[in-house]
Design a protein around this motif. Structure first.
Motif, PDB file in Angstrom:
ATOM      1  N   TRP A   1       0.816  -1.209   0.000  1.00 15.27           N
ATOM      2  CA  TRP A   1       0.000   0.000   0.000  1.00 15.27           C
ATOM      3  C   TRP A   1       0.853   1.264   0.000  1.00 15.27           C
ATOM      4  O   TRP A   1       0.561   2.214  -0.743  1.00 15.27           O
ATOM      5  CB  TRP A   1      -0.933   0.024   1.213  1.00 15.27           C
ATOM      6  CG  TRP A   1      -1.947  -1.067   1.260  1.00 15.27           C
ATOM      7  CD1 TRP A   1      -2.260  -1.963   0.273  1.00 15.27           C
ATOM      8  CD2 TRP A   1      -2.798  -1.404   2.371  1.00 15.27           C
ATOM      9  NE1 TRP A   1      -3.243  -2.832   0.690  1.00 15.27           N
ATOM     10  CE2 TRP A   1      -3.590  -2.505   1.976  1.00 15.27           C
ATOM     11  CE3 TRP A   1      -2.952  -0.871   3.653  1.00 15.27           C
ATOM     12  CZ2 TRP A   1      -4.533  -3.085   2.837  1.00 15.27           C
ATOM     13  CZ3 TRP A   1      -3.885  -1.449   4.506  1.00 15.27           C
ATOM     14  CH2 TRP A   1      -4.673  -2.533   4.096  1.00 15.27           C
TER      15      TRP A   1
ATOM     16  N   LEU B   1       0.523   4.329  -2.687  1.00 14.52           N
ATOM     17  CA  LEU B   1      -0.011   5.638  -2.326  1.00 14.52           C
ATOM     18  C   LEU B   1       0.992   6.748  -2.615  1.00 14.52           C
ATOM     19  O   LEU B   1       0.622   7.816  -3.115  1.00 14.52           O
ATOM     20  CB  LEU B   1      -0.410   5.668  -0.845  1.00 14.52           C
ATOM     21  CG  LEU B   1      -1.871   5.338  -0.521  1.00 14.52           C
ATOM     22  CD1 LEU B   1      -2.198   3.893  -0.878  1.00 14.52           C
ATOM     23  CD2 LEU B   1      -2.184   5.621   0.941  1.00 14.52           C
ATOM     24  N   THR B   2       2.266   6.484  -2.329  1.00 15.07           N
ATOM     25  CA  THR B   2       3.286   7.514  -2.575  1.00 15.07           C
ATOM     26  C   THR B   2       3.411   7.816  -4.060  1.00 15.07           C
ATOM     27  O   THR B   2       3.389   8.985  -4.470  1.00 15.07           O
ATOM     28  CB  THR B   2       4.637   7.056  -2.011  1.00 15.07           C
ATOM     29  OG1 THR B   2       4.527   6.891  -0.598  1.00 15.07           O
ATOM     30  CG2 THR B   2       5.722   8.078  -2.305  1.00 15.07           C
TER      31      THR B   2
ATOM     32  N   SER C   1       1.311   7.253  -6.373  1.00  9.24           N
ATOM     33  CA  SER C   1       0.054   7.754  -6.928  1.00  9.24           C
ATOM     34  C   SER C   1      -0.294   9.146  -6.413  1.00  9.24           C
ATOM     35  O   SER C   1      -1.360   9.678  -6.745  1.00  9.24           O
ATOM     36  CB  SER C   1      -1.089   6.778  -6.589  1.00  9.24           C
ATOM     37  OG  SER C   1      -0.864   5.505  -7.139  1.00  9.24           O
TER      38      SER C   1
ATOM     39  N   ILE D   1      -1.191  10.208  -3.489  1.00  5.61           N
ATOM     40  CA  ILE D   1      -2.423  10.218  -2.699  1.00  5.61           C
ATOM     41  C   ILE D   1      -2.149  10.845  -1.331  1.00  5.61           C
ATOM     42  O   ILE D   1      -1.212  10.459  -0.633  1.00  5.61           O
ATOM     43  CB  ILE D   1      -2.966   8.795  -2.528  1.00  5.61           C
ATOM     44  CG1 ILE D   1      -3.420   8.251  -3.884  1.00  5.61           C
ATOM     45  CG2 ILE D   1      -4.107   8.750  -1.521  1.00  5.61           C
ATOM     46  CD1 ILE D   1      -3.742   6.770  -3.877  1.00  5.61           C
TER      47      ILE D   1
ATOM     48  N   VAL E   1     -10.072   8.906  -4.254  1.00  4.05           N
ATOM     49  CA  VAL E   1      -9.415   7.645  -4.605  1.00  4.05           C
ATOM     50  C   VAL E   1     -10.437   6.514  -4.652  1.00  4.05           C
ATOM     51  O   VAL E   1     -11.248   6.353  -3.732  1.00  4.05           O
ATOM     52  CB  VAL E   1      -8.310   7.283  -3.590  1.00  4.05           C
ATOM     53  CG1 VAL E   1      -7.532   6.071  -4.075  1.00  4.05           C
ATOM     54  CG2 VAL E   1      -7.371   8.464  -3.372  1.00  4.05           C
TER      55      VAL E   1
ATOM     56  N   ASP F   1     -10.774   2.349  -4.853  1.00  9.34           N
ATOM     57  CA  ASP F   1     -10.131   1.039  -4.719  1.00  9.34           C
ATOM     58  C   ASP F   1     -10.972   0.025  -5.484  1.00  9.34           C
ATOM     59  O   ASP F   1     -12.101  -0.275  -5.093  1.00  9.34           O
ATOM     60  CB  ASP F   1     -10.020   0.661  -3.243  1.00  9.34           C
ATOM     61  CG  ASP F   1      -9.404  -0.717  -3.029  1.00  9.34           C
ATOM     62  OD1 ASP F   1      -8.764  -1.236  -3.974  1.00  9.34           O
ATOM     63  OD2 ASP F   1      -9.560  -1.270  -1.932  1.00  9.34           O
TER      64      ASP F   1
ATOM     65  N   LEU G   1      -7.086   4.278   3.329  1.00 13.66           N
ATOM     66  CA  LEU G   1      -7.211   5.538   2.597  1.00 13.66           C
ATOM     67  C   LEU G   1      -7.953   6.579   3.419  1.00 13.66           C
ATOM     68  O   LEU G   1      -7.579   7.751   3.439  1.00 13.66           O
ATOM     69  CB  LEU G   1      -7.928   5.288   1.270  1.00 13.66           C
ATOM     70  CG  LEU G   1      -7.159   4.466   0.232  1.00 13.66           C
ATOM     71  CD1 LEU G   1      -8.081   4.018  -0.894  1.00 13.66           C
ATOM     72  CD2 LEU G   1      -5.990   5.275  -0.334  1.00 13.66           C
TER      73      LEU G   1
ATOM     74  N   ALA H   1      -7.918  10.649   2.617  1.00  9.93           N
ATOM     75  CA  ALA H   1      -8.456  10.643   1.263  1.00  9.93           C
ATOM     76  C   ALA H   1      -9.979  10.565   1.287  1.00  9.93           C
ATOM     77  O   ALA H   1     -10.583  10.103   2.263  1.00  9.93           O
ATOM     78  CB  ALA H   1      -7.889   9.473   0.474  1.00  9.93           C
TER      79      ALA H   1
END
Length: 250
Positions: A28, A32-33, A35, A37, A43, A45, A57, A62
């Motif tokens: 994860w 996340l980094t 992307s 986010i 976002v 999933d 998230l 998010a």
């Protein structure tokens, strides 16, 4: 998770949440980094299962949503995350408007699409221009101790073990993204160990979805195959790996 067998996955929703829901957590952070986010990011999933990544998230600030083809999985994800929008659907049929998200994640999901290219096209549709898609899945079987156990189970069934799919190979995720017209911005491989405390949890995890009789019959096979991975302090530790890749939507 994702896939066409919605009823089959619904039937194991409780077991999935207990035994596998957070298994892929090590992948994860890089997703996340890469992307981009952060707080306020919208976002989605895809193949959210019972909602563990959606919960992560939400904790990251998010504006999270999830989608899963198994109604019981989606229901559990929604109950776990009351502030998130969680709907029934799959990667090729996302029930959201165009440009609804800043990022879309799909962990252990894209390989279940009937057509990976169609799935990525649908993901691109719901992303804003310049949005990012992050995908991850199991690396090739040779990198996964769990593959040893699954092969033993397949042999007990007198079944052939299917070959690794193209997404599992080195460069496979990047190729799929590039073929879909997306610009790859990052990729890698992450260790994803599976630690189980005892024989019961090991057997139930490997044989998730089997009936009680079949589980009892195959338990000795699972335990013999997993013996090399017994931990000195008890239980088992199986080393595995996930590959990940992230791309920009033009």
């Amino acid at each position: 998770m994702d896939g066409g067998g919605g009823e089959r996955w619904s039937a194991v929703a409780d077991g999935w949440a207990e035994l596998w829901g957070s298994f892929a957590e090590p992948v994860w952070a890089p997703l996340l980094t890469a992307s981009r986010i952060g707080p306020g990011s919208r976002v989605l999933d895809v193949g959210c299962g019972t909602g563990e990544l959606v919960a992560h998230l939400v904790r990251a600030g998010a504006v999270a949503a999830g989608v899963d083809p198994a109604p019981a999985m989606a229901r559990r994800a929604s109950e776990r995350n009351p502030t998130a929008t969680v709907l029934d659907g799959d990667v090729e049929h996302l029930p959201f408007e165009d440009a609804a998200f800043d990022a879309v994640l799909a962990v252990n999901a894209l390989q279940f699409a009937d057509d990976v290219g169609d799935g990525l096209a649908e993901v691109a549709r719901v992303l804003v221009p310049g949005g990012r898609v992050g995908i991850a899945c199991w690396a090739e079987g040779a990198r996964n101790d769990l593959d040893v156990v699954e092969r033993a189970v397949a042999e007990a069934y007198e079944e052939d073990v299917p070959p690794d799919g193209p997404l599992r190979a080195e460069g496979g995720l990047e190729s799929a993204l590039a073929d879909a017209g997306l610009d790859v911005v990052g990729a890698g491989i992450v260790d994803v160990p599976w630690a189980v405390p005892d024989d019961d949890r090991l057997v139930r995890g490997v044989l998730l979805g089997e009936d009680e009789r079949t589980t009892a019959e195959l338990a000795p096979t699972v335990l013999r195959a997993a013996a090399p991975f017994r931990a000195p302090a008890g239980g088992y530790r199986l080393a595995n790996a996930f590959r990940w890749a992230v791309a920009d939507v033009r």
